[in-house]
Design an enzyme around this catalytic site. Sequence first.
Site, PDB file in Angstrom:
ATOM      1  N   ASP A 177       0.794  -1.234   0.000  1.00 55.91           N
ATOM      2  CA  ASP A 177       0.000   0.000   0.000  1.00 55.91           C
ATOM      3  C   ASP A 177       0.826   1.284   0.000  1.00 55.91           C
ATOM      4  O   ASP A 177       0.303   2.352   0.302  1.00 55.91           O
ATOM      5  CB  ASP A 177      -0.976   0.047   1.187  1.00 55.91           C
ATOM      6  CG  ASP A 177      -2.003  -1.073   1.113  1.00 55.91           C
ATOM      7  OD1 ASP A 177      -2.563  -1.269   0.022  1.00 55.91           O
ATOM      8  OD2 ASP A 177      -2.222  -1.737   2.131  1.00 55.91           O
ATOM      9  N   HIS A 194      -3.560  -2.045  -6.534  1.00 58.51           N
ATOM     10  CA  HIS A 194      -2.745  -0.860  -6.787  1.00 58.51           C
ATOM     11  C   HIS A 194      -3.631   0.235  -7.363  1.00 58.51           C
ATOM     12  O   HIS A 194      -4.087   0.144  -8.502  1.00 58.51           O
ATOM     13  CB  HIS A 194      -1.602  -1.204  -7.742  1.00 58.51           C
ATOM     14  CG  HIS A 194      -0.661  -2.226  -7.170  1.00 58.51           C
ATOM     15  ND1 HIS A 194       0.343  -2.805  -7.896  1.00 58.51           N
ATOM     16  CD2 HIS A 194      -0.571  -2.763  -5.929  1.00 58.51           C
ATOM     17  CE1 HIS A 194       1.008  -3.656  -7.132  1.00 58.51           C
ATOM     18  NE2 HIS A 194       0.467  -3.658  -5.938  1.00 58.51           N
ATOM     19  N   GLY A 208      -8.963  -8.148   7.494  1.00 55.76           N
ATOM     20  CA  GLY A 208      -9.026  -7.364   8.715  1.00 55.76           C
ATOM     21  C   GLY A 208      -8.750  -5.898   8.429  1.00 55.76           C
ATOM     22  O   GLY A 208      -8.756  -5.441   7.290  1.00 55.76           O
TER      23      GLY A 208
END
Lengths: 319, 424
Positions: free
Chosen positions: B13, B50, B304
């Site tokens: 990320d 992405h 999560g």
Amino acid sequence: MGSGLWSTDVYDAAARFRDATGASAFGYSDGGASSVHPSLDPHGVTVRESRDCAEHPQSLAIAVLFDVTGSMRHVPRELQAKLPQLLGLLLRKGYVAHPQIMFGAIGDATCDRAPLQVGQFESDNRMDDDLGHILLEGGGGGQKTESYELALYFMARHTAIDCYQKRGRRGYLFIIGDEMAYPRVKAGEVRAVIGDGPQADLPLAAVVAETTRCWDTYYVLPSAAYHAGDSEVLGQWRGLLGQNVIELADTNAVCEIIALTIGLGEGVIGLAEGLEDLADVGSTAGPAVSAALAAIGGTRLELAAAPGDLDGTSGNIRL
Amino acid sequence: MNHVIVVDLGYGDAGKGTVVDWLCSPLGSSFGGEPVRTVVRFNGGGQAGHNVLTADGRHHTFAQFGSGTFWPGVRTFLSRFMLVDPLALAAEAAHLAAVGVPGALGRLAVDADAPLTTPYHRAANRARELARGRDRHGSCGMGIGETASYALGFPADAPRAGDCAAPRVLARKLRLLRDRLGDELGPLDAPPVADLCEAYRAFATAVAVVDSGYLAGVLRRGRVVFEGAQGVLLDEWRGFHPYTTWSTTTFANAETLLAEAGFSGMRLGVVRSYLTRHGPGPFVTEDPTLELPEPHNRRGDWQGAFRVGHFDAVALRYAVSVAGGVDALAVTHLDTVARRPVRVCDRYLVDGRRVERLDPGPERDLDYQSRLTGMLLRARPSYSDLGGDWPGVIEAALGAPVALLSRGPTAAGKRAALLSRRAA
């Protein structure tokens, strides 16, 4: 890390892939290109090679060149969409174990920006890239002649194929068009388009003879083209190639025609079996293929002529 | 040829997508001299996410297509190190068409040796994660781990891209896969083999499936960007075990592909100016009070929470070290830190000791990696004010030059740092 955002529904995916099929084939021309794609430019090419390798130990060279000038109307576009299926058709029925296919295009050297386009011999889907890069020029002059002789010259002098050099088996060359070749290969045009060349012009028959020494050469005339059924055009090609001139009623059947011609030539099938194979893979091209190939019928003998053994007049070597 | 390898040094990320998009843009050629022709994926699979935002406001989350796909003519190659999910590719291509990029499948080539992620892998993955309950590993639930472990365990039986055009071979492999996983985990909730075969055959017709020689030609013909997935701190061998991914996330696979063709590439490490992590696992500088905006990363059902924290120079120095060094850094999200109280952690306190460096252990020693995880879970961050501008702080902290600065989500928000400094 990621998201798993995109659906993996198998039925949606199948439908989307089916919709997309063939979309890749139009890329280059539709992108507004106006000159030969660098990967297809014959200028400076020493030889296009079809070689054996570990993955493809018994390569068989197959070249398909089609006329992209205006008289062919929508045919080149249909071919561009259709020809990606050729490899699968050859492999699926086991006609050829290791085909290496090259695609190319023929224009008019007297007036076109793309008189000759030649891809590489490929043994996987990369050949589709070449197909997609072919510039569909739609030009050409109005004299019922295009520069087929230049393409034949390239095939004779600028290809090197292991099937012939190592095993004495000719490759297969298919020319799809609707006009006549110019009567001479002009030295100046060869220099301009390919880069090196002969000192003097060469007569067409001599170049055809040279080409057919290592290429089993076929001329396919689709009936959707402007000069379909033209007796002058058919007459010239029959004089050069004998019975290897195929009139094709249905452009959609072009892959099937090529595949069955090769299957017949390799002696793997007879015409009846080939037509059964087509029905088996769900092709509807049977009747068109049957009509077109009736004239060819028989099978090609296993060995081509040895290099240097040349039958000058018809250029069509049969042992 | 200036080929570039883009790798995330953190937990993913960091903004690889937007960096790759910039490299493929007309602006990006200032970075390497000529336009990028192809983006190559060399690890992970369809779980990558992405995000790329165009100047005119269009957005796409690239999972398998290269993040340069918004630019005309930029192609994608999925190498044999990529786990390919054809079904997800179809949906991704459909979304690309919806945001003005038609025909993306026509710009895609896939190595015939690339293993396929199938609905059977996915069903097995989810069955296993549910059984783990609260001890979940933060898997995406997309079957990536199952695909990788099956391909390792049964290399000859693993379905591969090249099988898609051979329905009989593919059907045999799919039946074997379904039966093996089903024997272990019970009946799998997934479609029948025949339906999968049909979709995969359509995939092989729509997409170029190529053999091993393809990439060498691509590398000769034009500039290539290698787009990494996930991040070095999640690497299967160098990450903090067991909170890792089934994938080599360093430069290694890309360098293998380049070396096979006789090329090399520039090693570009991407970091955010703060740190994020999806799902469980060590995160020493985590700070839920930061409240940084995160428009495109949400809580994944299978992964999560999305977590944020301060810039962790200790962990990122470790990443640079286990990745074998970087030639340059790309620093993203500088616009975000400019307005927030983000700090730099330059050392940890662990059991009363100061730790400034995490030593890379022996190769492929998961016991060592587990001990590292234990230590990180006990570590407390110690923040220091290093002073200076953010790019300078990060250069000093990681010991590599910052070559690209990103101050906004689009290509226009980025510039080549070395060039702009020279100009200034």
